[in-house]
Scaffold this motif. Structure first.
Motif, short mmCIF file in Angstrom:
data_model
loop_
_atom_site.label_atom_id
_atom_site.label_comp_id
_atom_site.label_asym_id
_atom_site.label_seq_id
_atom_site.Cartn_x
_atom_site.Cartn_y
_atom_site.Cartn_z
N LYS A 4 17.34 -83.21 19.79
CA LYS A 4 18.70 -83.03 19.26
C LYS A 4 19.56 -84.27 19.50
CE LYS A 4 21.01 -80.66 23.18
NZ LYS A 4 20.67 -81.65 24.14
N SER A 7 19.01 -86.61 16.70
CA SER A 7 19.73 -86.17 15.51
C SER A 7 21.21 -86.49 15.62
CB SER A 7 19.57 -84.66 15.32
OG SER A 7 18.21 -84.32 15.20
N ARG A 305 11.82 -81.41 12.68
CA ARG A 305 12.87 -80.82 13.51
C ARG A 305 14.09 -81.72 13.58
NH1 ARG A 305 9.40 -78.95 18.47
NH2 ARG A 305 11.26 -79.28 19.73
N ILE A 306 13.85 -83.03 13.67
CA ILE A 306 15.00 -83.96 13.70
C ILE A 306 15.82 -83.81 12.43
CG2 ILE A 306 15.66 -86.40 13.67
CD1 ILE A 306 13.27 -86.95 15.49
N LEU A 309 17.57 -80.39 12.30
CA LEU A 309 18.68 -80.35 13.25
C LEU A 309 19.90 -81.03 12.66
CD1 LEU A 309 17.10 -80.96 16.74
CD2 LEU A 309 18.86 -79.30 16.21
N GLU A 310 19.67 -82.17 12.00
CA GLU A 310 20.79 -82.87 11.37
C GLU A 310 21.42 -81.99 10.30
OE1 GLU A 310 19.54 -86.76 10.09
OE2 GLU A 310 18.87 -87.25 12.12
N LEU A 312 21.37 -78.82 10.14
CA LEU A 312 22.00 -77.68 10.82
C LEU A 312 23.39 -78.07 11.32
CD1 LEU A 312 20.89 -74.80 11.74
CD2 LEU A 312 20.76 -75.81 13.99
N ILE A 313 23.46 -79.24 11.94
CA ILE A 313 24.75 -79.71 12.48
C ILE A 313 25.75 -79.90 11.33
CG2 ILE A 313 25.93 -81.61 13.67
CD1 ILE A 313 23.23 -81.99 15.23
N THR A 360 25.22 -73.33 6.62
CA THR A 360 24.04 -73.78 7.36
C THR A 360 22.77 -73.53 6.53
OG1 THR A 360 25.23 -72.92 9.25
CG2 THR A 360 23.06 -73.74 9.65
#
Lengths: 386, 223
Positions: A4, A7, A305-306, A309-310, A312-313, A360
């Motif tokens: 995270k 990201s 995942r990276i 995660l970006e 998602l943020i 999201t």
């Protein structure tokens, strides 16, 4: 350091591009929230203005041969019919499940009396309920407060040469005229209004009710549902909905809702497209970096995942700002559109959560292909210099 | 017993009609603790050899066995795990992540392990001290000199104590003096037992190594 942090640091580095990415998604969410909030305000507005529409449900005794016309004055027969409604039916209406939607219940008893040699229809009402139901009534004088007071329709007053504070004799009972109705252009002009129990006694029909007018509103269900529920409580009565006014308003609202959905879908699609192209560009820009990650031993799933995660943020930030902006816009523009003076702030947690979730979801879904693309990049190609 | 064993390795690149044989029947054994220089003119296949050793480039034929693991028979995700556990990469022109600080760049290989942040910081701190970067942990790569960036790259490659260090032209972007310092660092790491495989075309660097492998037209040229 965890994934995270990579990201977050990447998003912080690309502030400019990330700003537009978030903006794209925010505009989408703002639009949806504004439209949803405005249509909710419209709904509320309809509920608030309900009083002005008057009754929308009419309850009559179930009768095969009775053709009653409230407006056309042929009401006389009602009281002669054996199967009348009664006082005891009134509280039953308040027992239906969608109770909070019942605005007012106004039982009436109608008969004809002879006053000074003239036959005049007399209507017994509960003035408190009647006043709430007929907000448009303008009275010279006041609404009757006591059993021995009456209210005269404009035409009746003219026919009897009476004005406020004069007296009348109805079937031997003396009443004071508390007020005269201003001309309404409806049947109200031809009636004498008196207290319900007074009229029942004067016409020697205790507890009898000719009809009940109900003003009701259902936020989520059609008016038919309220009608159905009342019918179940009063099996011996005929319950009908008077639809026109409300129907038109509801239809307008319905059109607005459909229009809102259309606009929302388009704006959200554009938002998704912005996320997609931006993520794709970002992934291609980071080809070399992804190659380094892979060479260092990051799995494909780590790379994905990276990226996710970006997304998602970005989605979370856009969701929160979109909700707040949408709320602000509907708060200030909504009343302008609806011609309301001001509205209170309504913070609906489920709408807020919905906005964040939607944002999201769009962010992550639009990043599925870019993330897959990134994970499949050939590290040797990415590290051409190697 | 050898740490790395390469058996009759072939790598052919196909670009359109043309076939380029980058490696032809290469066989090698590298023992633990060796410091190997791979030399050869450009196009000799030395970079291809390094990427194949690095588990990044599937050979056309042949086998690479590291610590009894035939690495190209591993599934792709397992191969990534192998790289993490066995290899430290030092890329040409450093290849640091520009938006991460020195210490974050060094912690990168640890970020996908279960190690706590504190443990990661301790390990990164130790290796940064070893590579002479103490006090510069919070800087971003573009605030460092070329030599310092190279040291960050070395620290990143060594932070999880991999058995093998792979380096591609580690002095290629450095001035002579800094390059020499880096070579001294390599030599002292090797003296502590670190296995190093370095690709270079600079004969001055080869002097520091314990063995030189020369490649010519994809074949090992003498041994």
């Amino acid at each position: 350091m965890k994934l995270k942090d990579i990201s977050i640091n990447n998003l912080r580095r690309r502030k400019g591009k990330v700003f537009f990415l978030i903006l794209g998604l925010t505009i989408g969410i703002t639009t949806v929230i504004s439209l949803v909030s405005i249509s909710r305000l419209m709904n509320e507005d309809i509920a608030n203005k309900l009083d002005e529409f008057g009754a929308n449900i009419l309850i009559l005794p179930r009768s095969d041969d009775l053709s009653l016309s409230y407006g056309g004055m042929s009401i006389g027969g009602v009281s002669l019919d054996a199967r009348t409604l009664s006082d005891s039916d009134v509280p039953k209406i308040r027992e239906i499940e969608v109770l909070e939607n019942i605005n007012s219940v106004s039982p009436k008893f109608v008969g004809v009396v002879e006053i000074e040699g003239k036959k005049i229809p007399l209507m017994g009402v509960q003035f408190q309920e009647e006043g709430r139901l007929k907000k448009w009534w303008k009275i010279h004088g006041a609404l009757p407060k006591n059993k021995d007071e009456a209210l005269l329709g404009n035409e009746v007053a003219v026919r009897l040469f009476k004005s406020a504070n004069d007296h009348l004799t109805i079937n031997g009972r003396k009443v004071r005229i508390s007020g005269i109705l201003e001309e309404t252009g409806s049947q109200d002009d031809f009636l004498i209004y008196a207290d319900l129990s007074f009229v029942q006694e004067a016409l020697n029909k205790p507890k009898a009710v000719s009809l009940i007018e109900v003003s009701a509103y259902c936020n989520t269900c059609p008016i038919e549902e309220i009608v159905d529920q009342i019918s179940k409580k009063l099996p011996h009565a005929k319950v009908t909905a008077i639809k026109q006014t409300l129907q038109t308003k509801m239809e307008a609202l319905d059109h607005f809702k459909k229009f809102s959905i259309g606009i929302s879908v388009i704006v959200l699609l554009i938002g998704a497209l912005i996320v997609f192209t931006n993520m794709m560009a970002s992934v291609n820009e980071r080809k070399r970096e992804i190659g380094i990650f892979r060479a260092i031993g990051f799995r494909k799933s780590h790379i994905m995942r990276i990226i996710f995660l970006e997304a998602l943020i970005v989605g979370l930030i856009a969701g929160v700002t979109g909700y707040l902006l949408g709320l602000g816009i509907s708060h200030f523009i909504g009343p302008m559109v609806l011609g309301m003076k001001s509205v209170r702030w309504v913070i609906d947690p489920s709408l807020a959560i919905g906005a964040i979730f939607l944002s999201t979801l769009i962010g992550v879904l639009s990043s599925v292909y870019p993330a897959l693309h990134a994970s499949k990049m050939d590290p040797t190609e990415a590290l051409r210099a190697l | 017993m050898s740490l790395i064993e390469i058996k009759s390795l072939f790598k052919t690149y196909e670009s359109g009609e043309e076939k380029v044989c980058a490696l032809v029947d290469v066989g090698l054994r590298i023992r633990r603790g060796e410091f190997i220089s791979v030399m050869g003119p450009s196009g000799s296949g030395k970079s291809t050899l390094l990427t194949i050793l690095g588990g990044l480039n599937h050979p056309t034929a042949g086998e690479v066995v590291v610590d009894d693991i035939s690495i190209y028979q591993l599934p792709l995700e397992r191969l990534a795990d192998f790289r993490r556990e066995y290899l430290g990469f030092i890329f040409q022109s450093f290849q640091l992540i520009p938006y991460l600080t020195v210490i974050e760049n060094v912690m990168l290989p640890l970020s996908i392990t279960e190690r706590s942040n504190r443990e990661q910081a301790r390990m990164a701190g130790e290796i940064l001290e070893r590579t002479g970067l103490k006090g510069k942990e919070r800087r971003l790569p573009d605030q460092l000199s070329g030599g310092e960036q190279e040291r960050v790259a070395i620290a990143r490659a060594l932070v999880n104590a991999p058995p093998i260090l792979l380096a591609d032209e580690p002095t290629g972007n450095l001035d002579t003096r800094t390059g020499k310092e880096i070579m001294e660092l390599f030599k002292s790491l090797n003296a502590e037992g670190q296995t190093i495989i370095m690709v270079t075309h600079n004969p001055e660097n080869a002097v520091f190594s314990s063995r030189t492998i020369s490649l010519r037209d994809g074949r090992v040229d003498g041994n």
